[in-house]
Design a protein around this motif. Structure first.
Motif, PDB file in Angstrom:
ATOM      1  N   ALA A 153      37.973  25.804 -30.601  1.00 31.98           N
ATOM      2  CA  ALA A 153      37.965  26.865 -31.617  1.00 31.98           C
ATOM      3  C   ALA A 153      36.531  27.133 -32.086  1.00 31.98           C
ATOM      4  CB  ALA A 153      38.831  26.456 -32.806  1.00 31.98           C
ATOM      5  N   LEU A 154      35.760  26.069 -32.312  1.00 27.30           N
ATOM      6  CA  LEU A 154      34.373  26.236 -32.781  1.00 27.30           C
ATOM      7  C   LEU A 154      33.540  26.968 -31.728  1.00 27.30           C
ATOM      8  CD1 LEU A 154      33.877  22.646 -34.260  1.00 27.30           C
ATOM      9  CD2 LEU A 154      33.996  24.754 -35.587  1.00 27.30           C
ATOM     10  N   VAL A 155      33.726  26.579 -30.471  1.00 28.42           N
ATOM     11  CA  VAL A 155      32.933  27.207 -29.401  1.00 28.42           C
ATOM     12  C   VAL A 155      33.353  28.666 -29.212  1.00 28.42           C
ATOM     13  CG1 VAL A 155      32.457  27.137 -26.916  1.00 28.42           C
ATOM     14  CG2 VAL A 155      32.454  25.033 -28.247  1.00 28.42           C
ATOM     15  N   GLU A 156      34.667  28.906 -29.234  1.00 28.26           N
ATOM     16  CA  GLU A 156      35.126  30.291 -29.063  1.00 28.26           C
ATOM     17  C   GLU A 156      34.566  31.175 -30.178  1.00 28.26           C
ATOM     18  OE1 GLU A 156      39.354  30.691 -28.344  1.00 28.26           O
ATOM     19  OE2 GLU A 156      39.296  32.845 -28.791  1.00 28.26           O
ATOM     20  N   SER A 157      34.576  30.633 -31.389  1.00 25.93           N
ATOM     21  CA  SER A 157      34.042  31.388 -32.523  1.00 25.93           C
ATOM     22  C   SER A 157      32.554  31.689 -32.315  1.00 25.93           C
ATOM     23  CB  SER A 157      34.255  30.583 -33.808  1.00 25.93           C
ATOM     24  OG  SER A 157      33.653  31.243 -34.885  1.00 25.93           O
ATOM     25  N   ALA A 158      31.805  30.673 -31.905  1.00 23.65           N
ATOM     26  CA  ALA A 158      30.352  30.863 -31.730  1.00 23.65           C
ATOM     27  C   ALA A 158      30.058  31.904 -30.651  1.00 23.65           C
ATOM     28  CB  ALA A 158      29.698  29.530 -31.365  1.00 23.65           C
ATOM     29  N   LEU A 159      30.774  31.810 -29.546  1.00 25.55           N
ATOM     30  CA  LEU A 159      30.493  32.742 -28.446  1.00 25.55           C
ATOM     31  C   LEU A 159      30.920  34.168 -28.813  1.00 25.55           C
ATOM     32  CD1 LEU A 159      31.388  30.498 -25.382  1.00 25.55           C
ATOM     33  CD2 LEU A 159      29.129  30.976 -26.345  1.00 25.55           C
ATOM     34  N   TRP A 160      31.998  34.276 -29.596  1.00 27.23           N
ATOM     35  CA  TRP A 160      32.413  35.600 -30.055  1.00 27.23           C
ATOM     36  C   TRP A 160      31.353  36.185 -31.000  1.00 27.23           C
ATOM     37  CZ3 TRP A 160      34.173  36.916 -35.222  1.00 27.23           C
ATOM     38  CH2 TRP A 160      34.525  38.257 -35.345  1.00 27.23           C
ATOM     39  N   GLU A 161      30.853  35.346 -31.916  1.00 27.24           N
ATOM     40  CA  GLU A 161      29.808  35.818 -32.834  1.00 27.24           C
ATOM     41  C   GLU A 161      28.581  36.279 -32.034  1.00 27.24           C
ATOM     42  OE1 GLU A 161      29.866  35.734 -36.320  1.00 27.24           O
ATOM     43  OE2 GLU A 161      31.580  34.461 -36.775  1.00 27.24           O
ATOM     44  N   CYS A 162      28.225  35.497 -31.019  1.00 28.10           N
ATOM     45  CA  CYS A 162      27.079  35.883 -30.180  1.00 28.10           C
ATOM     46  C   CYS A 162      27.331  37.223 -29.512  1.00 28.10           C
ATOM     47  CB  CYS A 162      26.832  34.844 -29.078  1.00 28.10           C
ATOM     48  SG  CYS A 162      26.153  33.317 -29.688  1.00 28.10           S
ATOM     49  N   SER A 163      28.566  37.419 -29.044  1.00 26.11           N
ATOM     50  CA  SER A 163      28.857  38.653 -28.298  1.00 26.11           C
ATOM     51  C   SER A 163      28.653  39.881 -29.179  1.00 26.11           C
ATOM     52  CB  SER A 163      30.276  38.613 -27.718  1.00 26.11           C
ATOM     53  OG  SER A 163      31.223  38.829 -28.753  1.00 26.11           O
ATOM     54  N   LEU A 164      28.865  39.718 -30.488  1.00 23.75           N
ATOM     55  CA  LEU A 164      28.682  40.860 -31.391  1.00 23.75           C
ATOM     56  C   LEU A 164      27.221  41.305 -31.417  1.00 23.75           C
ATOM     57  CD1 LEU A 164      30.952  39.777 -34.395  1.00 23.75           C
ATOM     58  CD2 LEU A 164      31.506  41.316 -32.509  1.00 23.75           C
ATOM     59  N   PHE A 165      26.298  40.349 -31.303  1.00 24.69           N
ATOM     60  CA  PHE A 165      24.883  40.709 -31.200  1.00 24.69           C
ATOM     61  C   PHE A 165      24.519  41.146 -29.778  1.00 24.69           C
ATOM     62  CE2 PHE A 165      23.867  38.097 -35.119  1.00 24.69           C
ATOM     63  CZ  PHE A 165      23.437  39.188 -35.852  1.00 24.69           C
ATOM     64  N   GLU A 166      25.103  40.452 -28.801  1.00 22.97           N
ATOM     65  CA  GLU A 166      24.773  40.779 -27.398  1.00 22.97           C
ATOM     66  C   GLU A 166      25.138  42.221 -27.075  1.00 22.97           C
ATOM     67  OE1 GLU A 166      27.062  37.723 -25.601  1.00 22.97           O
ATOM     68  OE2 GLU A 166      25.495  36.208 -25.797  1.00 22.97           O
ATOM     69  N   GLU A 167      26.222  42.732 -27.706  1.00 20.26           N
ATOM     70  CA  GLU A 167      26.609  44.136 -27.488  1.00 20.26           C
ATOM     71  C   GLU A 167      25.462  45.077 -27.810  1.00 20.26           C
ATOM     72  OE1 GLU A 167      29.974  45.147 -29.933  1.00 20.26           O
ATOM     73  OE2 GLU A 167      31.208  43.616 -28.948  1.00 20.26           O
ATOM     74  N   HIS A 168      24.570  44.603 -28.684  1.00 21.56           N
ATOM     75  CA  HIS A 168      23.426  45.440 -29.079  1.00 21.56           C
ATOM     76  C   HIS A 168      22.149  44.968 -28.404  1.00 21.56           C
ATOM     77  CE1 HIS A 168      25.915  47.451 -32.069  1.00 21.56           C
ATOM     78  NE2 HIS A 168      26.411  46.255 -32.334  1.00 21.56           N
ATOM     79  N   GLY A 169      22.310  44.155 -27.378  1.00 13.08           N
ATOM     80  CA  GLY A 169      21.146  43.715 -26.594  1.00 13.08           C
ATOM     81  C   GLY A 169      20.310  42.653 -27.284  1.00 13.08           C
ATOM     82  N   PHE A 170      20.855  42.041 -28.352  1.00  8.83           N
ATOM     83  CA  PHE A 170      20.077  41.051 -29.105  1.00  8.83           C
ATOM     84  C   PHE A 170      20.425  39.642 -28.623  1.00  8.83           C
ATOM     85  CE2 PHE A 170      19.120  38.251 -32.667  1.00  8.83           C
ATOM     86  CZ  PHE A 170      17.849  38.673 -32.997  1.00  8.83           C
ATOM     87  N   ARG A 171      19.375  38.899 -28.242  1.00 10.43           N
ATOM     88  CA  ARG A 171      19.642  37.556 -27.706  1.00 10.43           C
ATOM     89  C   ARG A 171      18.751  36.472 -28.320  1.00 10.43           C
ATOM     90  NH1 ARG A 171      21.392  40.659 -23.670  1.00 10.43           N
ATOM     91  NH2 ARG A 171      23.369  39.998 -22.772  1.00 10.43           N
ATOM     92  N   ASP A 172      17.964  36.807 -29.327  1.00  7.94           N
ATOM     93  CA  ASP A 172      17.112  35.771 -29.953  1.00  7.94           C
ATOM     94  C   ASP A 172      17.958  34.974 -30.939  1.00  7.94           C
ATOM     95  OD1 ASP A 172      14.949  36.391 -28.489  1.00  7.94           O
ATOM     96  OD2 ASP A 172      13.988  37.632 -30.018  1.00  7.94           O
ATOM     97  N   ILE A 173      18.805  34.159 -30.369  1.00  2.47           N
ATOM     98  CA  ILE A 173      19.853  33.492 -31.157  1.00  2.47           C
ATOM     99  C   ILE A 173      19.747  31.988 -30.962  1.00  2.47           C
ATOM    100  CG2 ILE A 173      22.371  33.161 -31.262  1.00  2.47           C
ATOM    101  CD1 ILE A 173      22.673  36.055 -30.240  1.00  2.47           C
TER     102      ILE A 173
END
Ligand code: SF4
Length: 359
Positions: A153-173
């Motif tokens: 659950a923790l990993v799925e949440s983290a990767l989903w949160e990342c995807s919200l930024f990745e959709e905008h091309g942001f990867r400095d995470i």
């Protein structure tokens, strides 16, 4: 030896590189009201003096957001603004010159979907974002799906949160997936490490008062760092933040990930001890506190393991019969009465520092 470091993307938190081949950094968080600029800067100064490399400040109100420019400008170490729910404070933190922002875009999306704007502002300013998933505030949807805050659950949440930024091309995470149970936390970070290339911020959340929190953090960080997982660490203690930095630094030192300062190798004492080992170890530790050279000093209670350990250390004593055999770099240089052991060790330590040209 610890395993080779996991390959992660490197980001810059101000002037501190995190990830890639950068040394694992130690961070902490202030406990002052952020709006109280002087108190916050005073605590940041204390943290810096204790070895803290990155500091996080909470920004729950407009007053706190307004304090950020002064804090970011005067702090000697990079400042991360910790923000929940309020996009306007994220923009304020970026404008204020904060080195990074901790924000979970899932929260922003729920209330006011400004994720794209945040991604652009952060990108333009060169400000990285930490996505900090925490078992205590896991998304309801994932809690229902997994039943509780499991590693998945923790990993799925983290990767989903990342995807919200990745959709905008942001990867400095960078990412954290914190849990108060070191076993769950270790599993979550292992899974996360295998699933992405982002640098990882290690933390056991709500680890507890100093003793319990130190043990939990040392166990969890020790397991992960020895596998090469983890790029920056924060020990969370219900204790002054300087203590968090001391523990974090000691964990890195004990894994050989940071040069050791003073290391006392002292025996636990037993029925064979011919000297009060506890007092001796405490006196030597106090006498060599802030010693400017990395030094391994063995303080041993008898002649069973004493000479062996003392020989392996830079400096050591093996005690027995009211006397101490003093070792320097593996050789016995003299035998002194018990009452002179501490002063002799300190004198010899000074001589080692002199030989190295260090005052
Ligand atoms: Fe006991 Fe000697 Fe070992 Fe210390 S060094 S624990 S006194 S046997």
């Amino acid at each position: 030896m610890v395993a080779a470091r996991r390959r992660s993307r490197q980001i810059m938190v101000g002037n501190v590189p995190v990830g890639g081949d950068a040394p694992v950094s130690v961070q902490s968080m202030t406990t002052t009201l952020t709006a109280d600029v002087n108190a916050t800067l005073q605590q940041i100064a204390e943290l810096t003096a204790s070895g803290c490399q990155i500091v996080r400040v909470a920004v729950p109100s407009q007053d706190d957001a307004e304090a950020l420019p002064a804090i970011a400008k005067k702090s000697p170490i990079p400042v991360i603004a910790d923000i929940h729910f309020q996009p306007k404070y994220v923009f304020a933190a970026i404008d204020a010159g904060c080195a990074a922002v901790r924000v979970n875009p899932g929260n922003i999306k729920k209330f006011d979907d400004k994720v794209g704007e945040i991604a652009r502002a952060a990108q333009d300013a060169g400000v990285p974002i930490r996505i900090g998933v925490n078992a205590g505030s896991l998304d309801k949807r994932l809690l229902e799906k997994h039943g509780k805050a499991t590693p998945d659950a923790l990993v799925e949440s983290a990767l989903w949160e990342c995807s919200l930024f990745e959709e905008h091309g942001f990867r400095d995470i960078k990412i954290s997936v914190k849990h108060n149970d070191p076993v769950v936390m270790i599993q979550a970070y292992r899974k996360l490490a295998a699933a992405c290339e982002y640098p990882l911020h290690l933390g056991v959340t709500e680890a507890g008062p100093a003793f319990q929190g130190t043990v939990k953090s040392a166990v969890a960080f020790g397991a992960l760092l020895s596998e090469g997982i983890g790029d920056t660490i924060r020990v969370s203690l219900s204790a002054p933040p300087v203590e968090e930095v001391k523990v974090g630094t000691a964990i890195l030192e004990s894994l050989g990930l940071r040069e050791r300062g003073l290391e006392i190798v002292s025996c636990p004492s037993c029925g064979r001890a011919q000297v009060d080992v506890y007092t001796l170890a405490e006196q030597v530790t106090a006498g060599l506190k802030d010693f400017p050279v990395p030094l391994r000093v063995a303080v041993m209670g008898c002649v069973v393991n004493g000479p062996g350990e003392a020989r392996e250390a830079d400096l050591g004593v093996a005690s027995g019969n009211g006397k101490g055999q003093i070792f320097v770099k593996g050789e016995v240089i003299k035998t002194v009465p018990e009452s002179q052991i501490v002063e002799t060790l300190i004198e010899e330590a000074m001589r080692i520092a002199d030989d190295m040209g260090i005052e």
